[in-house]
Design a protein around this motif. Structure first.
Motif, mmCIF file in Angstrom:
data_model
loop_
_atom_site.group_PDB
_atom_site.id
_atom_site.type_symbol
_atom_site.label_atom_id
_atom_site.label_comp_id
_atom_site.label_asym_id
_atom_site.label_seq_id
_atom_site.Cartn_x
_atom_site.Cartn_y
_atom_site.Cartn_z
ATOM 1 N N ALA A 183 -4.492 -32.532 -30.606
ATOM 2 C CA ALA A 183 -3.452 -33.440 -31.084
ATOM 3 C C ALA A 183 -2.077 -33.027 -30.572
ATOM 4 C CB ALA A 183 -3.458 -33.483 -32.610
ATOM 5 N N ALA A 184 -1.818 -31.717 -30.546
ATOM 6 C CA ALA A 184 -0.550 -31.228 -30.007
ATOM 7 C C ALA A 184 -0.437 -31.559 -28.522
ATOM 8 C CB ALA A 184 -0.430 -29.726 -30.231
ATOM 9 N N GLY A 185 -1.559 -31.443 -27.810
ATOM 10 C CA GLY A 185 -1.563 -31.809 -26.400
ATOM 11 C C GLY A 185 -1.296 -33.289 -26.200
ATOM 12 N N ALA A 186 -1.863 -34.119 -27.089
ATOM 13 C CA ALA A 186 -1.621 -35.558 -27.007
ATOM 14 C C ALA A 186 -0.150 -35.879 -27.257
ATOM 15 C CB ALA A 186 -2.505 -36.286 -28.022
ATOM 16 N N ALA A 187 0.466 -35.173 -28.214
ATOM 17 C CA ALA A 187 1.886 -35.389 -28.487
ATOM 18 C C ALA A 187 2.738 -35.017 -27.276
ATOM 19 C CB ALA A 187 2.304 -34.575 -29.708
ATOM 20 N N ALA A 188 2.413 -33.890 -26.647
ATOM 21 C CA ALA A 188 3.151 -33.479 -25.455
ATOM 22 C C ALA A 188 2.954 -34.485 -24.318
ATOM 23 C CB ALA A 188 2.700 -32.080 -25.023
ATOM 24 N N PHE A 189 1.740 -35.017 -24.204
ATOM 25 C CA PHE A 189 1.448 -36.027 -23.180
ATOM 26 C C PHE A 189 2.259 -37.290 -23.440
ATOM 27 C CE2 PHE A 189 -1.137 -39.571 -21.563
ATOM 28 C CZ PHE A 189 -1.319 -39.189 -20.252
ATOM 29 N N ALA A 190 2.369 -37.673 -24.720
ATOM 30 C CA ALA A 190 3.085 -38.903 -25.062
ATOM 31 C C ALA A 190 4.566 -38.809 -24.717
ATOM 32 C CB ALA A 190 2.905 -39.192 -26.547
ATOM 33 N N ILE A 191 5.155 -37.639 -24.855
ATOM 34 C CA ILE A 191 6.586 -37.483 -24.616
ATOM 35 C C ILE A 191 6.966 -37.921 -23.208
ATOM 36 C CG2 ILE A 191 8.427 -35.759 -24.351
ATOM 37 C CD1 ILE A 191 7.155 -34.241 -26.692
ATOM 38 N N THR A 192 6.108 -37.653 -22.236
ATOM 39 C CA THR A 192 6.415 -37.982 -20.839
ATOM 40 C C THR A 192 5.715 -39.236 -20.350
ATOM 41 O OG1 THR A 192 4.647 -36.494 -20.133
ATOM 42 C CG2 THR A 192 6.871 -35.583 -20.229
ATOM 43 N N ASN A 193 5.003 -39.946 -21.236
ATOM 44 C CA ASN A 193 4.249 -41.127 -20.783
ATOM 45 C C ASN A 193 4.407 -42.327 -21.719
ATOM 46 O OD1 ASN A 193 2.300 -40.332 -18.369
ATOM 47 N ND2 ASN A 193 2.372 -38.585 -19.763
ATOM 48 N N PHE A 194 5.527 -42.391 -22.431
ATOM 49 C CA PHE A 194 5.745 -43.501 -23.353
ATOM 50 C C PHE A 194 5.714 -44.855 -22.657
ATOM 51 C CE2 PHE A 194 7.615 -40.848 -26.850
ATOM 52 C CZ PHE A 194 6.809 -41.362 -27.849
ATOM 53 N N MET A 195 6.306 -44.925 -21.497
ATOM 54 C CA MET A 195 6.503 -46.215 -20.835
ATOM 55 C C MET A 195 5.450 -46.518 -19.771
ATOM 56 S SD MET A 195 9.064 -47.123 -22.549
ATOM 57 C CE MET A 195 9.419 -48.659 -21.694
ATOM 58 N N THR A 196 4.385 -45.737 -19.702
ATOM 59 C CA THR A 196 3.366 -45.960 -18.677
ATOM 60 C C THR A 196 2.069 -46.441 -19.304
ATOM 61 O OG1 THR A 196 2.608 -43.660 -18.797
ATOM 62 C CG2 THR A 196 4.352 -44.170 -17.206
ATOM 63 N N VAL A 197 1.356 -47.285 -18.565
ATOM 64 C CA VAL A 197 0.055 -47.760 -19.022
ATOM 65 C C VAL A 197 -0.984 -46.741 -18.565
ATOM 66 C CG1 VAL A 197 -1.594 -49.660 -19.016
ATOM 67 C CG2 VAL A 197 0.860 -50.124 -18.785
ATOM 68 N N THR A 198 -1.129 -45.700 -19.326
ATOM 69 C CA THR A 198 -2.066 -44.637 -18.993
ATOM 70 C C THR A 198 -2.710 -44.137 -20.271
ATOM 71 O OG1 THR A 198 -2.300 -42.510 -17.837
ATOM 72 C CG2 THR A 198 -0.347 -42.808 -19.195
ATOM 73 N N TYR A 199 -3.774 -43.394 -20.122
ATOM 74 C CA TYR A 199 -4.460 -42.861 -21.295
ATOM 75 C C TYR A 199 -4.864 -41.419 -21.030
ATOM 76 C CZ TYR A 199 -8.627 -44.113 -18.568
ATOM 77 O OH TYR A 199 -9.570 -44.224 -17.577
ATOM 78 N N LEU A 200 -5.134 -40.714 -22.120
ATOM 79 C CA LEU A 200 -5.497 -39.303 -22.058
ATOM 80 C C LEU A 200 -6.910 -39.116 -22.590
ATOM 81 C CD1 LEU A 200 -4.700 -36.249 -21.752
ATOM 82 C CD2 LEU A 200 -3.921 -36.370 -24.134
ATOM 83 N N ILE A 201 -7.765 -38.459 -21.796
ATOM 84 C CA ILE A 201 -9.097 -38.083 -22.257
ATOM 85 C C ILE A 201 -9.384 -36.658 -21.789
ATOM 86 C CG2 ILE A 201 -10.042 -40.428 -22.300
ATOM 87 C CD1 ILE A 201 -11.415 -39.839 -19.643
ATOM 88 N N GLY A 202 -10.290 -35.996 -22.479
ATOM 89 C CA GLY A 202 -10.706 -34.663 -22.067
ATOM 90 C C GLY A 202 -10.413 -33.607 -23.124
#
Length: 250
Positions: A125-144
């Motif tokens: 979840a912490a990794g997802a939060a860090a990912f969101a900080i730099t990808n708010f405006m992009t149509v991308t997703y996080l898996i793994g």
């Protein structure tokens, strides 16, 4: 110590070594990752896989979309955790499984299955939060699982390189191994092995965004933000599960 007689009956028998050295809790988590991947790739068709991905992958854009339609925000309740169970392919899965086996093992042996799982999913979840900080405006997703695995790696850095503490059994007087003390952040960075590993790991992940400048093109798709966020979370959260530290008898 046994004494050996003439016919060898007193010979000490070698200790039985378990066939699998990975703790059951870590094996169960690995099994879950493999089962989800097999179900996704072998059972679901292409349309169902897209639905599955949309439902369980973490998508930062949902945070902004929730301002217009609150229903779009519901997956944000579970996707910061469930994204860690999904993988893009066999290579992605096997790398994470190998890393998970290496670092879930010492964490599980020290704290048990449930603390290891809590650390894994909290770090994801912490990794997802860090990912969101730099990808708010992009149509991308996080898996793994790499964010959760990074958290277990960070947690392990707090103790696996620390000196073994040896005490004395109060009844027999024999020397017994008490384990390793959890290091403070400063102690972790003063230890040469944990310092080198931590700095190398952090620098490698921090360098990922600059790879396109060296390699050209878009570079590799690695969620370095999730790695960094998960690692830092593991380092900071692991003291919550620490029991009374072992102390050596003088």
């Amino acid at each position: 110590m046994s004494e050996q007689d003439g016919d060898g009956q007193g010979e000490a028998q070698p200790a039985h070594e378990p066939a699998i050295l990975i703790p059951g809790g870590a094996l169960a988590l690995i099994g879950l990752l493999v089962a989800v991947f097999l179900a996704e790739t072998l059972v679901l068709n292409q349309e169902a896989r897209l639905w599955f991905l949309n439902l369980f992958a973490f998508m930062p854009l949902r945070i902004l979309a929730a301002g217009e339609n609150l229903a779009l925000a519901w997956p944000l309740v579970w996707t910061p955790f469930t994204h860690a169970l999904l993988h893009a392919g066999w290579e992605h899965l096997l790398v994470n499984v190998a890393w998970l086996a290496a670092f879930a093992t010492p964490v599980t042996r020290r704290y048990g299955t449930w603390p290891m799982l809590i650390l894994f999913f909290a770090s994801a979840a912490a990794g997802a939060a860090a990912f969101a900080i730099t990808n708010f405006m992009t149509v991308t997703y996080l898996i793994g699982a790499s964010g959760g695995v990074a958290g277990l790696t960070g947690a392990a850095m707090r103790f696996i390189f620390q000196p073994i503490i040896v005490g004395q059994d109060p009844e027999t007087g024999e020397r017994v191994i008490l384990g390793r003390r959890l290091a403070s952040l400063s102690e972790m960075m003063r230890n040469p092995r944990s310092r080198v590993f931590t700095l190398f790991w952090l620098l490698i992940n921090a360098a990922v965004p600059f790879l396109p400048l060296v390699l050209g093109g878009e570079g590799v798709q690695i969620a370095w933000q999730a790695h960094l966020g998960g690692f830092i979370a593991g380092v900071l959260l692991v003291p919550l599960f620490e029991r009374a530290p072992p102390t050596a008898d003088q």
